[in-house]
Design a protein around this motif. Structure first.
Motif, PDB file in Angstrom:
ATOM      1  N   PHE A  33      -1.433 -18.863  -7.544  1.00 49.22           N
ATOM      2  CA  PHE A  33      -1.054 -18.453  -6.189  1.00 49.22           C
ATOM      3  C   PHE A  33       0.445 -18.593  -5.963  1.00 49.22           C
ATOM      4  CE2 PHE A  33      -5.579 -19.246  -4.835  1.00 49.22           C
ATOM      5  CZ  PHE A  33      -5.851 -17.911  -4.576  1.00 49.22           C
ATOM      6  N   MET A  34       1.068 -19.573  -6.608  1.00 53.67           N
ATOM      7  CA  MET A  34       2.510 -19.752  -6.448  1.00 53.67           C
ATOM      8  C   MET A  34       3.302 -18.684  -7.204  1.00 53.67           C
ATOM      9  SD  MET A  34       2.779 -23.890  -6.629  1.00 53.67           S
ATOM     10  CE  MET A  34       4.557 -23.949  -6.564  1.00 53.67           C
ATOM     11  N   LEU A  35       2.675 -18.000  -8.142  1.00 52.65           N
ATOM     12  CA  LEU A  35       3.364 -16.917  -8.848  1.00 52.65           C
ATOM     13  C   LEU A  35       3.567 -15.695  -7.958  1.00 52.65           C
ATOM     14  CD1 LEU A  35       1.662 -16.959 -12.354  1.00 52.65           C
ATOM     15  CD2 LEU A  35       3.936 -17.776 -11.756  1.00 52.65           C
ATOM     16  N   LEU A  36       2.718 -15.519  -6.957  1.00 58.80           N
ATOM     17  CA  LEU A  36       2.806 -14.339  -6.089  1.00 58.80           C
ATOM     18  C   LEU A  36       4.130 -14.243  -5.332  1.00 58.80           C
ATOM     19  CD1 LEU A  36      -0.870 -14.215  -4.813  1.00 58.80           C
ATOM     20  CD2 LEU A  36       0.186 -12.812  -6.581  1.00 58.80           C
ATOM     21  N   PRO A  37       4.635 -15.318  -4.702  1.00 59.47           N
ATOM     22  CA  PRO A  37       5.960 -15.201  -4.060  1.00 59.47           C
ATOM     23  C   PRO A  37       7.076 -14.887  -5.060  1.00 59.47           C
ATOM     24  CG  PRO A  37       4.839 -17.144  -3.255  1.00 59.47           C
ATOM     25  CD  PRO A  37       4.022 -16.610  -4.388  1.00 59.47           C
ATOM     26  N   GLY A  38       6.962 -15.407  -6.280  1.00 60.67           N
ATOM     27  CA  GLY A  38       7.958 -15.096  -7.298  1.00 60.67           C
ATOM     28  C   GLY A  38       7.920 -13.628  -7.690  1.00 60.67           C
ATOM     29  N   LEU A  39       6.715 -13.073  -7.770  1.00 68.55           N
ATOM     30  CA  LEU A  39       6.584 -11.654  -8.083  1.00 68.55           C
ATOM     31  C   LEU A  39       7.157 -10.800  -6.954  1.00 68.55           C
ATOM     32  CD1 LEU A  39       5.413  -9.525 -10.036  1.00 68.55           C
ATOM     33  CD2 LEU A  39       3.298  -9.666  -8.732  1.00 68.55           C
ATOM     34  N   CYS A  40       6.877 -11.175  -5.725  1.00 67.75           N
ATOM     35  CA  CYS A  40       7.447 -10.448  -4.574  1.00 67.75           C
ATOM     36  C   CYS A  40       8.970 -10.550  -4.557  1.00 67.75           C
ATOM     37  CB  CYS A  40       6.871 -10.982  -3.265  1.00 67.75           C
ATOM     38  SG  CYS A  40       5.167 -10.495  -2.990  1.00 67.75           S
ATOM     39  N   ALA A  41       9.496 -11.722  -4.887  1.00 67.07           N
ATOM     40  CA  ALA A  41      10.951 -11.882  -4.916  1.00 67.07           C
ATOM     41  C   ALA A  41      11.576 -10.992  -5.975  1.00 67.07           C
ATOM     42  CB  ALA A  41      11.303 -13.350  -5.182  1.00 67.07           C
ATOM     43  N   LEU A  42      10.943 -10.903  -7.141  1.00 67.71           N
ATOM     44  CA  LEU A  42      11.467 -10.010  -8.170  1.00 67.71           C
ATOM     45  C   LEU A  42      11.386  -8.556  -7.723  1.00 67.71           C
ATOM     46  CD1 LEU A  42      10.013 -11.571 -11.439  1.00 67.71           C
ATOM     47  CD2 LEU A  42      12.394 -11.557 -10.680  1.00 67.71           C
ATOM     48  N   LEU A  43      10.298  -8.195  -7.078  1.00 69.86           N
ATOM     49  CA  LEU A  43      10.116  -6.821  -6.630  1.00 69.86           C
ATOM     50  C   LEU A  43      11.138  -6.438  -5.557  1.00 69.86           C
ATOM     51  CD1 LEU A  43       8.254  -4.270  -6.766  1.00 69.86           C
ATOM     52  CD2 LEU A  43       7.035  -5.272  -4.847  1.00 69.86           C
ATOM     53  N   PHE A  44      11.218  -7.240  -4.493  1.00 69.68           N
ATOM     54  CA  PHE A  44      12.133  -6.918  -3.401  1.00 69.68           C
ATOM     55  C   PHE A  44      13.595  -7.107  -3.789  1.00 69.68           C
ATOM     56  CE2 PHE A  44       8.268  -7.689  -0.816  1.00 69.68           C
ATOM     57  CZ  PHE A  44       8.177  -6.422  -0.281  1.00 69.68           C
ATOM     58  N   GLY A  45      13.886  -8.104  -4.603  1.00 70.44           N
ATOM     59  CA  GLY A  45      15.256  -8.276  -5.081  1.00 70.44           C
ATOM     60  C   GLY A  45      15.685  -7.125  -5.968  1.00 70.44           C
ATOM     61  N   GLY A  46      14.779  -6.673  -6.842  1.00 71.25           N
ATOM     62  CA  GLY A  46      15.088  -5.528  -7.689  1.00 71.25           C
ATOM     63  C   GLY A  46      15.266  -4.256  -6.896  1.00 71.25           C
ATOM     64  N   MET A  47      14.444  -4.060  -5.858  1.00 71.36           N
ATOM     65  CA  MET A  47      14.590  -2.869  -5.012  1.00 71.36           C
ATOM     66  C   MET A  47      15.912  -2.906  -4.259  1.00 71.36           C
ATOM     67  SD  MET A  47      10.657  -2.244  -3.625  1.00 71.36           S
ATOM     68  CE  MET A  47      11.190  -2.387  -1.978  1.00 71.36           C
ATOM     69  N   SER A  48      16.320  -4.082  -3.808  1.00 74.88           N
ATOM     70  CA  SER A  48      17.586  -4.195  -3.078  1.00 74.88           C
ATOM     71  C   SER A  48      18.772  -3.914  -3.978  1.00 74.88           C
ATOM     72  CB  SER A  48      17.731  -5.599  -2.487  1.00 74.88           C
ATOM     73  OG  SER A  48      16.739  -5.820  -1.525  1.00 74.88           O
ATOM     74  N   VAL A  49      18.700  -4.377  -5.218  1.00 71.41           N
ATOM     75  CA  VAL A  49      19.806  -4.149  -6.149  1.00 71.41           C
ATOM     76  C   VAL A  49      19.910  -2.670  -6.499  1.00 71.41           C
ATOM     77  CG1 VAL A  49      20.588  -4.598  -8.514  1.00 71.41           C
ATOM     78  CG2 VAL A  49      19.812  -6.474  -7.088  1.00 71.41           C
ATOM     79  N   VAL A  50      18.755  -2.019  -6.689  1.00 71.66           N
ATOM     80  CA  VAL A  50      18.767  -0.600  -7.041  1.00 71.66           C
ATOM     81  C   VAL A  50      19.281   0.235  -5.873  1.00 71.66           C
ATOM     82  CG1 VAL A  50      17.279   1.368  -7.575  1.00 71.66           C
ATOM     83  CG2 VAL A  50      16.973  -0.775  -8.786  1.00 71.66           C
ATOM     84  N   ASP A  51      18.868  -0.090  -4.646  1.00 71.85           N
ATOM     85  CA  ASP A  51      19.279   0.703  -3.484  1.00 71.85           C
ATOM     86  C   ASP A  51      20.746   0.509  -3.122  1.00 71.85           C
ATOM     87  OD1 ASP A  51      16.815   1.831  -3.200  1.00 71.85           O
ATOM     88  OD2 ASP A  51      16.129   0.447  -1.639  1.00 71.85           O
TER      89      ASP A  51
END
Length: 93
Positions: A33-51
């Protein structure tokens, strides 16, 4: 008379810090369950860097917090799997 050269066999001490299987399973589930926030952070952080080319300061702290929680999840899963020791074999002979 007693024979002083004969010593009784040593009995291994019981490990007082051994976890039960239930505690190990709960640690592994909590780690997943603690891996889920890390996955979201990678997803949203990666989207922010790309945009925008860099992470905006308003979500940078949330991305960092999510990554820290995700790393904690990895550590908890590792501790649940590696920290579980098999009970010593009994020698009844």
């Amino acid at each position: 008379m007693s024979d002083s050269s004969h010593t009784p066999p040593e009995v291994p001490a019981q490990n007082q810090h051994q976890r039960s299987g239930c505690a190990t399973a709960l640690m592994a589930i909590a780690g997943i369950f603690m891996l889920l926030p890390g996955l979201c952070a990678l997803l949203f952080g990666g989207m922010s860097v790309v945009d925008g080319g860099r992470i905006p300061s308003d979500i940078a702290s949330l991305v960092f917090l999510g990554l820290v929680i995700g790393i904690g999840g990895v550590v908890m899963i590792w501790a649940a799997i590696v920290g579980r020791k098999a009970p010593p074999a009994r020698n009844d002979s």
